[in-house]
Design a protein around this motif. Structure first.
Motif, PDB file in Angstrom:
ATOM      1  N   MET A   1     -19.670 -30.515 -17.165  1.00 18.58           N
ATOM      2  CA  MET A   1     -18.748 -29.432 -16.626  1.00 18.58           C
ATOM      3  C   MET A   1     -20.218 -28.211 -15.834  1.00 18.58           C
ATOM      4  O   MET A   1     -19.355 -28.118 -15.067  1.00 18.58           O
ATOM      5  N   ILE A   2     -20.588 -27.776 -16.807  1.00 21.97           N
ATOM      6  CA  ILE A   2     -21.457 -27.075 -16.128  1.00 21.97           C
ATOM      7  C   ILE A   2     -22.933 -27.749 -16.055  1.00 21.97           C
ATOM      8  O   ILE A   2     -24.090 -27.759 -17.117  1.00 21.97           O
ATOM      9  N   THR A   3     -24.191 -27.902 -15.048  1.00 26.36           N
ATOM     10  CA  THR A   3     -25.318 -27.785 -14.676  1.00 26.36           C
ATOM     11  C   THR A   3     -26.325 -27.534 -14.946  1.00 26.36           C
ATOM     12  O   THR A   3     -25.366 -27.030 -12.876  1.00 26.36           O
ATOM     13  N   LEU A   4     -26.866 -26.489 -14.387  1.00 26.75           N
ATOM     14  CA  LEU A   4     -28.222 -26.399 -14.002  1.00 26.75           C
ATOM     15  C   LEU A   4     -29.516 -27.205 -14.359  1.00 26.75           C
ATOM     16  O   LEU A   4     -29.368 -28.204 -14.798  1.00 26.75           O
ATOM     17  N   LYS A   5     -29.750 -26.926 -12.549  1.00 23.35           N
ATOM     18  CA  LYS A   5     -31.154 -28.032 -12.439  1.00 23.35           C
ATOM     19  C   LYS A   5     -31.980 -27.319 -11.120  1.00 23.35           C
ATOM     20  O   LYS A   5     -31.770 -26.446 -10.415  1.00 23.35           O
ATOM     21  N   ASP A   6     -33.144 -27.084 -12.315  1.00 27.17           N
ATOM     22  CA  ASP A   6     -34.589 -26.517 -11.810  1.00 27.17           C
ATOM     23  C   ASP A   6     -34.405 -24.693 -11.300  1.00 27.17           C
ATOM     24  O   ASP A   6     -34.835 -24.355 -10.434  1.00 27.17           O
ATOM     25  N   VAL A   7     -33.826 -24.389 -12.109  1.00 24.24           N
ATOM     26  CA  VAL A   7     -33.340 -23.093 -11.888  1.00 24.24           C
ATOM     27  C   VAL A   7     -34.542 -22.127 -12.380  1.00 24.24           C
ATOM     28  O   VAL A   7     -35.333 -21.887 -13.187  1.00 24.24           O
ATOM     29  N   HIS A   8     -35.544 -21.466 -10.900  1.00 25.11           N
ATOM     30  CA  HIS A   8     -36.529 -20.464 -11.267  1.00 25.11           C
ATOM     31  C   HIS A   8     -35.727 -18.849 -10.558  1.00 25.11           C
ATOM     32  O   HIS A   8     -35.492 -18.809 -10.023  1.00 25.11           O
ATOM     33  N   LYS A   9     -36.598 -18.301 -11.303  1.00 24.96           N
ATOM     34  CA  LYS A   9     -36.169 -16.571 -11.127  1.00 24.96           C
ATOM     35  C   LYS A   9     -37.410 -15.841 -11.548  1.00 24.96           C
ATOM     36  O   LYS A   9     -38.335 -15.742 -12.878  1.00 24.96           O
ATOM     37  N   SER A  10     -37.745 -15.473 -10.254  1.00 25.25           N
ATOM     38  CA  SER A  10     -38.803 -13.679 -10.465  1.00 25.25           C
ATOM     39  C   SER A  10     -38.627 -12.727 -10.157  1.00 25.25           C
ATOM     40  O   SER A  10     -37.812 -12.726  -8.973  1.00 25.25           O
ATOM     41  N   PHE A  11     -39.106 -11.579 -10.669  1.00 27.01           N
ATOM     42  CA  PHE A  11     -38.946  -9.686 -10.045  1.00 27.01           C
ATOM     43  C   PHE A  11     -40.320  -9.856 -10.170  1.00 27.01           C
ATOM     44  O   PHE A  11     -41.601  -9.784 -10.521  1.00 27.01           O
ATOM     45  N   ASP A  12     -40.367  -9.566  -9.026  1.00 30.15           N
ATOM     46  CA  ASP A  12     -42.050  -9.519  -7.758  1.00 30.15           C
ATOM     47  C   ASP A  12     -42.415 -10.339  -8.528  1.00 30.15           C
ATOM     48  O   ASP A  12     -42.572 -11.647  -8.024  1.00 30.15           O
ATOM     49  N   ASP A  13     -44.348 -10.671  -8.955  1.00 33.14           N
ATOM     50  CA  ASP A  13     -45.070 -11.437  -9.655  1.00 33.14           C
ATOM     51  C   ASP A  13     -44.527 -11.937 -10.769  1.00 33.14           C
ATOM     52  O   ASP A  13     -45.252 -12.720 -11.605  1.00 33.14           O
ATOM     53  N   LEU A  14     -43.658 -11.081 -11.580  1.00 29.92           N
ATOM     54  CA  LEU A  14     -42.670 -12.001 -12.789  1.00 29.92           C
ATOM     55  C   LEU A  14     -41.821 -12.607 -13.115  1.00 29.92           C
ATOM     56  O   LEU A  14     -41.282 -12.897 -12.966  1.00 29.92           O
ATOM     57  N   LYS A  15     -42.805 -13.822 -13.100  1.00 21.55           N
ATOM     58  CA  LYS A  15     -41.629 -15.299 -13.651  1.00 21.55           C
ATOM     59  C   LYS A  15     -40.441 -14.915 -14.699  1.00 21.55           C
ATOM     60  O   LYS A  15     -41.672 -15.279 -15.757  1.00 21.55           O
ATOM     61  N   VAL A  16     -40.047 -15.186 -14.874  1.00 23.22           N
ATOM     62  CA  VAL A  16     -39.080 -14.867 -15.823  1.00 23.22           C
ATOM     63  C   VAL A  16     -38.089 -16.659 -16.401  1.00 23.22           C
ATOM     64  O   VAL A  16     -38.246 -16.986 -17.569  1.00 23.22           O
ATOM     65  N   LEU A  17     -38.140 -17.315 -15.382  1.00 21.29           N
ATOM     66  CA  LEU A  17     -37.191 -18.153 -15.623  1.00 21.29           C
ATOM     67  C   LEU A  17     -38.413 -19.255 -15.016  1.00 21.29           C
ATOM     68  O   LEU A  17     -38.102 -19.164 -13.327  1.00 21.29           O
ATOM     69  N   ASN A  18     -38.780 -20.576 -15.342  1.00 21.05           N
ATOM     70  CA  ASN A  18     -39.650 -21.543 -14.679  1.00 21.05           C
ATOM     71  C   ASN A  18     -38.990 -23.234 -15.029  1.00 21.05           C
ATOM     72  O   ASN A  18     -39.785 -24.082 -15.645  1.00 21.05           O
ATOM     73  N   GLY A  19     -37.888 -22.864 -14.107  1.00 19.57           N
ATOM     74  CA  GLY A  19     -37.596 -24.143 -14.273  1.00 19.57           C
ATOM     75  C   GLY A  19     -36.764 -24.850 -15.436  1.00 19.57           C
ATOM     76  O   GLY A  19     -36.766 -25.374 -15.990  1.00 19.57           O
ATOM     77  N   ILE A  20     -35.123 -23.661 -15.270  1.00 17.50           N
ATOM     78  CA  ILE A  20     -34.205 -24.213 -16.301  1.00 17.50           C
ATOM     79  C   ILE A  20     -33.407 -25.431 -16.104  1.00 17.50           C
ATOM     80  O   ILE A  20     -32.702 -25.471 -14.638  1.00 17.50           O
ATOM     81  N   SER A  21     -33.089 -26.736 -16.967  1.00 21.50           N
ATOM     82  CA  SER A  21     -31.727 -27.218 -16.027  1.00 21.50           C
ATOM     83  C   SER A  21     -31.381 -27.671 -17.783  1.00 21.50           C
ATOM     84  O   SER A  21     -32.019 -27.562 -19.117  1.00 21.50           O
ATOM     85  N   PHE A  22     -29.757 -27.520 -18.097  1.00 19.05           N
ATOM     86  CA  PHE A  22     -28.947 -28.110 -18.919  1.00 19.05           C
ATOM     87  C   PHE A  22     -27.940 -28.571 -18.037  1.00 19.05           C
ATOM     88  O   PHE A  22     -27.314 -27.741 -17.117  1.00 19.05           O
ATOM     89  N   THR A  23     -27.431 -29.251 -18.838  1.00 19.04           N
ATOM     90  CA  THR A  23     -25.367 -29.685 -18.558  1.00 19.04           C
ATOM     91  C   THR A  23     -24.710 -28.804 -20.648  1.00 19.04           C
ATOM     92  O   THR A  23     -25.189 -28.716 -20.997  1.00 19.04           O
ATOM     93  N   MET A  24     -23.626 -27.872 -19.342  1.00 12.84           N
ATOM     94  CA  MET A  24     -23.185 -27.910 -20.919  1.00 12.84           C
ATOM     95  C   MET A  24     -21.589 -28.802 -20.888  1.00 12.84           C
ATOM     96  O   MET A  24     -20.532 -28.794 -19.792  1.00 12.84           O
ATOM     97  N   LYS A  25     -20.767 -29.266 -21.898  1.00 12.94           N
ATOM     98  CA  LYS A  25     -20.156 -30.207 -21.713  1.00 12.94           C
ATOM     99  C   LYS A  25     -18.541 -29.153 -22.326  1.00 12.94           C
ATOM    100  O   LYS A  25     -18.888 -27.660 -22.372  1.00 12.94           O
ATOM    101  N   LYS A  26     -17.479 -29.637 -21.523  1.00 16.51           N
ATOM    102  CA  LYS A  26     -16.236 -28.639 -21.892  1.00 16.51           C
ATOM    103  C   LYS A  26     -15.566 -28.588 -23.364  1.00 16.51           C
ATOM    104  O   LYS A  26     -16.674 -29.698 -23.877  1.00 16.51           O
ATOM    105  N   GLY A  27     -16.400 -27.655 -23.518  1.00 22.17           N
ATOM    106  CA  GLY A  27     -15.054 -27.667 -25.622  1.00 22.17           C
ATOM    107  C   GLY A  27     -16.572 -27.048 -26.186  1.00 22.17           C
ATOM    108  O   GLY A  27     -16.494 -26.602 -27.755  1.00 22.17           O
ATOM    109  N   GLU A  28     -18.041 -26.968 -25.861  1.00 25.41           N
ATOM    110  CA  GLU A  28     -19.467 -27.840 -26.031  1.00 25.41           C
ATOM    111  C   GLU A  28     -19.314 -25.309 -26.312  1.00 25.41           C
ATOM    112  O   GLU A  28     -19.506 -24.830 -25.624  1.00 25.41           O
ATOM    113  N   ILE A  29     -19.913 -25.670 -27.913  1.00 22.07           N
ATOM    114  CA  ILE A  29     -20.989 -24.479 -27.595  1.00 22.07           C
ATOM    115  C   ILE A  29     -22.153 -24.453 -28.344  1.00 22.07           C
ATOM    116  O   ILE A  29     -22.956 -24.859 -29.084  1.00 22.07           O
ATOM    117  N   ILE A  30     -22.956 -23.949 -27.314  1.00 20.00           N
ATOM    118  CA  ILE A  30     -24.327 -23.623 -26.993  1.00 20.00           C
ATOM    119  C   ILE A  30     -24.833 -21.601 -27.813  1.00 20.00           C
ATOM    120  O   ILE A  30     -24.486 -21.029 -27.298  1.00 20.00           O
TER     121      ILE A  30
END
Ligand SMILES: Nc1ncnc2c1ncn2[C@@H]1O[C@H](COP(=O)(O)OP(=O)(O)OP(=O)(O)O)[C@@H](O)[C@H]1O
Ligand SMILES: [Mg+2]
Length: 242
Positions: free
Chosen positions: A1-30
């Motif tokens: 129900m929620i899918t993240l695909k290849d999420v990247h995040k940098s603060f200036d030169d600092l890479k904080v998220l380097n390609g996050i992908s995952f799926t959460m199904k309804k009712g799932e606890i992660i």
């Protein structure tokens, strides 16, 4: 129900998220675990639209959001479906417990008496009806966090994100908050929780995600966590409680 695909995040030169992908199904606890600075809070903030990503997409049901170009309209759409409980509660100090819970409902256009009725039922759910007219300064940390949870539930989100909901609490107040979260688990609310409470995480989670340096290193069932061959995870678990 929620899918993240290849999420990247940098603060200036600092890479904080380097390609996050995952799926959460309804009712799932992660549960999300990982060392300080591994990007856990940033990931939650991106999912909730509090922070834009450098690149990446998120799909909620049939809606796809480009996380690098989030407009206010998109953020509002996301926040109707994804709500967040913060480590430091983030309550309005000049509003009572009840006013904090119903604020979002009023902004959303609900009539005040209806919002109050719903707000009281949510405070009841977290065991705080008798404190409805108290201000945050008149509540313990555990009680403030339970107000935070009631507020997060108010808009009937599809997913609730918890960012270390108990880590600012004195040890004797941790259990009252965990037991409220346990109740939500029993009601099949979909939950993504960052926590250092390993015993709790193992008990409630369908999956545990281990992050290191902005990457999901391991995504597994709680029972399989301690059998993992991932060296970074093993090093992390060696330091965390078992
Ligand atoms: N607004 C910001 N500006 C610059 N750097 C930031 C910002 N927010 C986070 N960071 C940096 O990004 C990295 C990841 O931070 P984040 O808060 O996501 O880590 P975390 O895994 O939640 O850590 P913790 O367990 O300590 O809460 C850290 O190095 C942090 O200093
Ligand atoms: Mg954090």
């Amino acid at each position: 129900m929620i899918t993240l695909k290849d999420v990247h995040k940098s603060f200036d030169d600092l890479k904080v998220l380097n390609g996050i992908s995952f799926t959460m199904k309804k009712g799932e606890i992660i549960s999300v675990i990982g060392s300080s600075g591994s990007g856990k809070s940033t990931l939650l903030r991106v999912i909730n639209g509090l922070e834009s990503a450098s690149r990446g997409h998120m799909k909620i049901d049939d809606d796809t959001f480009d996380l690098s170009t989030m407009h206010e309209k998109d953020k509002r759409r996301i926040r109707k479906r994804v709500s967040m409980v913060f480590q430091n509660y983030n309550l309005f100090k000049h509003k009572t417990a009840l006013e904090n819970v119903i604020e979002g409902l009023i902004v959303d256009g609900m009539k005040k008496d209806k919002a109050i009725e719903l707000g009281i039922s949510l405070l009841d759910k977290v065991g705080l009806v008798d404190r409805k007219n108290h201000y945050p300064s008149q509540l313990s940390g555990g009680q403030q966090q339970r107000v935070g949870i009631a507020r997060a539930l108010a808009l009937k989100p599809q997913v609730i994100l918890f960012d270390e909901p108990t880590s600012a609490l004195d040890p004797e107040l941790v259990q009252e908050v965990l037991s409220v979260i346990r109740k939500l688990v029993d009601e099949s609310v979909t939950i993504l929780i960052v926590t250092h409470e390993m015993t709790f995480a193992k008990e409630i989670s369908d999956r545990i995600v281990f992050m290191s340096e902005g990457v999901i290193e391991v995504d597994t069932h709680p029972q399989a966590l301690y059998q993992s061959n991932n060296n970074k995870l093993r090093a992390f678990l060696g330091k965390a409680d078992k």
